[in-house]
Design an enzyme around this catalytic site. Structure first.
Site, PDB file in Angstrom:
ATOM      1  N   GLN A 315       8.772   5.684   0.922  1.00 46.65           N
ATOM      2  CA  GLN A 315       9.364   5.904  -0.393  1.00 46.65           C
ATOM      3  C   GLN A 315       8.318   6.429  -1.382  1.00 46.65           C
ATOM      4  O   GLN A 315       8.622   7.266  -2.230  1.00 46.65           O
ATOM      5  CB  GLN A 315       9.980   4.606  -0.922  1.00 46.65           C
ATOM      6  CG  GLN A 315      10.506   4.677  -2.340  1.00 46.65           C
ATOM      7  CD  GLN A 315      11.606   5.714  -2.546  1.00 46.65           C
ATOM      8  OE1 GLN A 315      12.301   6.090  -1.602  1.00 46.65           O
ATOM      9  NE2 GLN A 315      11.751   6.189  -3.772  1.00 46.65           N
ATOM     10  N   GLU A 316       7.090   5.955  -1.254  1.00 49.01           N
ATOM     11  CA  GLU A 316       6.030   6.380  -2.163  1.00 49.01           C
ATOM     12  C   GLU A 316       5.567   7.811  -1.904  1.00 49.01           C
ATOM     13  O   GLU A 316       5.398   8.594  -2.839  1.00 49.01           O
ATOM     14  CB  GLU A 316       4.823   5.431  -2.046  1.00 49.01           C
ATOM     15  CG  GLU A 316       5.041   4.049  -2.632  1.00 49.01           C
ATOM     16  CD  GLU A 316       5.071   4.070  -4.164  1.00 49.01           C
ATOM     17  OE1 GLU A 316       4.724   5.093  -4.773  1.00 49.01           O
ATOM     18  OE2 GLU A 316       5.484   3.045  -4.748  1.00 49.01           O
TER      19      GLU A 316
END
Length: 474
Positions: A315-316
Site C-alpha cells: 500500500q505504501e
C-alpha cells in the site's frame, strides 16, 4: 359361569398390570432422558458440525477461524461451554453426521430449503445470499440466463447449485450439468474459471464477492435464482436447543456482535478495483520475493504477522524501494525524514533499513494505543502510520464528545473524515486532515492482507481428517 368370569377378571387385571408397568417405565425413561441442550450444559461442551473452507472453518497460524466457526464460538461462550468441531468426509454428510450423533448442530452456511426441513429443524435465518453465475472477465458471450443455453456448467456434487441447475433444465433451459466429486470445492471451480480451464460455475454471492479478491479475472455475472436464507440445523424435535440458538441470534444482532463477526470476513467485499488487484497479484510474484525475507525478519523482531507488513508495504510503495512521494516521504515504507531519524535510519532508500525502521515505528505506535483490544489497536496504529498520531488523537477526542468509543476503529472510521471540515478541524489541536485517506488506507491493507493469508492457506495441505477436534471456546 362364576369360575369363567373369575378367570376373565384375573386375566384382565394381569393385562392392566403389565400395561401399567410398561407405561410407567416408558414415561419414566422418556422424561428422564436429557434433551440436547441439557446434555450440552451438563457436559460443559458443545460440538458444531461444519465444513472446512474459507467461509465456515479453517486454520490460520494454528488458530481456528472462519465466519461460521466464530459464530459458533460466540454461541458456546453464550452457553458457557467449550466448543468442539467435527468435519465430515463430504459436505453431503453434514446431516448424516448430525443424525448419527457426531455433533449437536450444523453451522455450515446451509440454505433453508423445503427438502432439508423434512430432515432437520432450522434456526431463524441469520444470513442471505443468491446463487450467481461465475464466468471469466473476458467472456463477452454470456450476459443473461438464456446465454447459458448449450453450455457446460461445473458445480460440486450434491450441492444446491446442482439442484437449481436441474430445475432450470427441467424448465426448458438446455444446459449440460457437470457435477464434480472428490471434494472439489466451489473455490477451486472459481479458480478454474479465472484460469480459463472451465467456462462457467455457480457460487453463492458472498463466496463470489470474496473470491473475486483472490481471482480478479472472474466476473460475477447474474443470479440464477431467488434469495436464499441460511440457518443452523439441529435434530428434529430438539426444541430447547433450537430456541436457545434463536435467542442467541437475536441477541448478537441486537448488540452488534454479529456485525463485528460479519465485517471480519465480508466487510468491503463489494469494493472491487480490478486494475489494482490484478497489479497486486502480479507484484506478489515479481517483487515481493526479493524483500520477503527482510519483511519476515522485521515481523518476527517486532511481533507482527509478516503478511500484514507485506500488505502495508504494498500500500505504501508497491514494493518499490525507490518510491518518492510529492510530500517528501521516501522508500519502500515511505518514511518522513523526522521518522527516519527517530528510528535510526540513515538511508531511507535502502530497503532493509526502511523495512526494519518502518516496522519499528509501527510498533511504537502500537505501544502508544494500549487501551484498545488487539484488533482495533492494530488498525488504529496503521491509520496513525498513514496520517500521524496527532490526527488520531483529535479523532478520538471528537469520538468521546459524540459518545462513541474512542478506542474502536469502527468509531474512528466515522470521525476521521469529519476532520476535512472547518467546523471540526478548527477546534482540533492538529488541524486539517484528509480524513478519508487513513480509512481507505486501512481498508486496502486489510484487502491485501486477506489475499496474502489466502495464498498461504492455499499453499498448505488444508485437508483436515474426518475426526473430532477438541477446541476451546475461549
Amino acid at each position: 359361569m362364576v369360575l369363567y368370569s373369575k378367570k376373565v377378571d384375573f386375566k384382565w387385571k394381569k393385562t392392566v398390570l403389565v400395561l401399567l408397568i410398561f407405561l410407567s417405565v416408558f414415561f419414566f425413561g422418556f422424561h428422564s432422558r436429557e434433551n440436547a441442550l441439557e446434555k450440552i450444559i451438563s457436559s460443559g461442551e458443545i460440538t458444531v458440525i461444519t465444513w472446512n473452507n474459507a467461509h465456515c472453518y479453517y486454520s490460520y497460524r494454528n488458530n481456528p477461524i472462519g465466519f461460521e466457526y466464530d459464530l459458533a464460538r460466540a454461541f458456546s461462550d453464550y452457553l458457557g461451554v467449550n466448543l468442539k468441531v467435527f468435519i465430515p468426509l463430504t459436505r453431503s454428510d453434514l446431516i448424516h453426521a448430525l443424525d448419527n450423533g457426531y455433533g449437536d448442530f450444523i453451522a455450515a452456511s446451509m440454505s433453508i430449503t423445503p427438502s432439508r426441513k423434512k430432515l432437520v429443524d432450522f434456526s431463524d435465518a441469520y444470513f442471505n445470499n443468491q446463487q450467481v453465475a461465475i464466468i471469466n472477465k473476458k467472456n463477452y458471450q454470456i450476459k443473461t440466463l438464456r446465454d447459458l443455453k448449450g453450455k457446460t456448467i461445473y458445480v460440486p456434487l450434491g450441492t444446491l447449485y446442482e439442484e437449481r441447475l436441474r430445475q432450470l433444465r427441467d424448465d426448458g433451459l438446455d444446459i449440460n450439468i457437470k457435477s464434480v466429486g472428490g471434494n472439489t470445492s466451489t473455490e477451486e471451480l472459481i479458480r478454474m474459471v479465472a484460469e480459463n480451464e472451465i467456462e462457467v460455475t455457480i457460487a453463492d454471492s458472498n463466496i463470489a464477492l470474496l473470491n473475486r479478491r483472490y481471482y480478479p479475472d472472474i466476473k460475477i455475472s447474474f443470479p440464477i435464482g431467488d434469495t436464499q436464507f441460511l440457518g443452523w440445523a439441529v435434530k428434529k424435535g430438539e426444541n430447547h436447543l433450537l430456541n436457545k440458538i434463536n435467542e442467541f441470534i437475536k441477541q448478537i444482532k441486537k448488540n452488534r456482535n454479529y456485525e463485528k463477526i460479519y465485517n471480519e470476513y465480508y466487510a468491503d467485499t463489494e469494493i472491487f478495483d480490478y486494475v489494482d488487484l490484478k497489479k497486486f497479484h502480479i507484484r506478489l510474484k515479481n517483487r515481493l520475493p526479493k524483500y520477503k525475507e527482510t519483511i519476515q525478519r522485521a515481523a518476527e523482531t517486532y511481533g507482527f504477522d509478516w503478511k500484514l507488513l507485506a500488505a502495508m508495504i504494498y500500500q505504501e510503495s508497491h514494493f518499490n524501494p525507490g518510491a518518492i512521494s510529492f510530500t517528501g516521504v521516501r522508500g519502500i515504507m515511505q518514511l518522513t525524514l523526522d521518522t527516519a531519524k527517530e528510528v535510526g535510519i540513515t538511508n531511507r532508500l535502502d530497503p532493509e533499513q526502511s523495512i526494519m525502521g518502518g516496522t519499528k515505528y509501527l510498533k511504537k505506535l502500537y505501544t502508544r494505543f494500549d487501551k484498545t483490544n488487539e484488533e482495533d489497536r492494530l488498525l488504529i496504529s496503521l491509520a496513525s502510520y498513514n496520517v500521524g498520531k496527532g490526527h488520531i488523537l483529535d479523532a478520538q477526542k471528537i469520538a468521546m464528545q459524540r459518545n462513541l468509543d474512542p478506542n474502536s476503529w469502527s468509531s474512528l472510521k466515522q470521525i476521521l473524515p469529519l476532520l476535512r471540515y472547518s467546523r471540526y478541524y478548527k477546534k482540533s489541536r492538529y488541524g486539517y486532515c484528509r480524513g478519508t485517506e487513513p480509512v481507505r488506507y486501512v481498508t486496502r491493507i486489510l484487502t491485501y492482507y486477506d489475499i496474502l493469508k489466502r495464498e498461504e492457506i492455499m499453499d498448505q495441505d488444508r485437508e483436515i481428517p474426518a475426526q473430532e477436534h477438541a477446541l476451546t471456546g475461549t
